[in-house]
Design a protein around this motif. Structure first.
Motif, PDB file in Angstrom:
ATOM      1  N   GLN A 136       0.828  -1.214   0.000  1.00 14.73           N
ATOM      2  CA  GLN A 136       0.000   0.000   0.000  1.00 14.73           C
ATOM      3  C   GLN A 136       0.862   1.262   0.000  1.00 14.73           C
ATOM      4  O   GLN A 136       0.583   2.216  -0.723  1.00 14.73           O
ATOM      5  CB  GLN A 136      -0.916   0.027   1.227  1.00 14.73           C
ATOM      6  N   GLU A 139       2.365   1.613  -3.552  1.00 10.59           N
ATOM      7  CA  GLU A 139       1.410   1.943  -4.610  1.00 10.59           C
ATOM      8  C   GLU A 139       0.827   3.341  -4.445  1.00 10.59           C
ATOM      9  O   GLU A 139       0.484   3.986  -5.421  1.00 10.59           O
ATOM     10  CB  GLU A 139       0.323   0.862  -4.682  1.00 10.59           C
ATOM     11  N   LYS A 144       6.150   0.513  -7.997  1.00  9.56           N
ATOM     12  CA  LYS A 144       5.669  -0.850  -8.212  1.00  9.56           C
ATOM     13  C   LYS A 144       5.985  -1.693  -6.969  1.00  9.56           C
ATOM     14  O   LYS A 144       6.931  -1.399  -6.248  1.00  9.56           O
ATOM     15  CB  LYS A 144       6.341  -1.448  -9.455  1.00  9.56           C
TER      16      LYS A 144
END
Ligand SMILES: [Mg+2]
Ligand SMILES: [Zn+2]
Length: 164
Positions: A136, A139, A144
């Motif tokens: 989390q 992102e 990535k």
């Protein structure tokens, strides 16, 4: 114009060394996985910076302290250097969840700090973690992410990055 670097961010516990339910608090409790040095060496050879981003709430829980955490990181580094490998930087969050800091994953504070200080392009970088909060955090800033699990270990994650 400076060219930004690409990096692979590593979570620490469960990725570089064995996790413990009661936290890795001292060098004595540190068990480095055998394939870490080789994996990091391969990434550095491809031009990636390798940076550790780790939650260490055991510090503010009073179970360990900054000196012991530094000692753990120096021990990891010494092990890697022995195998012609190495971490470029270690960043850790000492806070407990109830402190609501900006750096405890899944918050991206440490990723942003590292990207500014080390001139890293987050969009061409990766995070390897064993926890949903690692994924989390990555992102949320366009980095990535790969989550390691039983049949997808660090060496597999590194292979995916090298083949990308
Ligand atoms: Mg972990
Ligand atoms: Zn924090």
């Amino acid at each position: 114009m400076n060219k930004l670097r690409k990096a692979v961010f590593f979570d620490r516990d469960g990725v570089i060394n064995k996790n413990r339910p009661d936290y890795v608090k001292t060098v004595e409790e540190l068990e480095i996985f055998p394939y870490v040095a080789k994996s990091i060496k391969q990434l550095k050879k491809q031009g990636y910076l390798v940076v550790v981003i780790t939650n260490q709430s055991a510090i503010n829980r009073g179970l360990t302290d900054d000196d012991k955490v530094s000692e753990i990181h120096q021990t990891i580094q010494k092990h890697l250097l022995k195998h012609s490998s190495g971490i470029d930087a270690f960043y850790y969050c000492p806070h407990r969840p109830d402190e609501n800091c900006v750096c405890r994953k899944p918050k991206p504070g440490l990723l942003l700090k590292a990207s500014q200080e080390l001139e890293i392009d987050l969009k061409s970088s990766w995070m390897i973690g064993d926890n949903e909060s690692d994924i989390q955090a990555a992102e949320s800033v366009g980095c990535k992410a790969l989550k390691i699990r039983e049949n997808f270990q660090l060496k597999h994650a590194v292979q995916s990055i090298l083949n990308s």
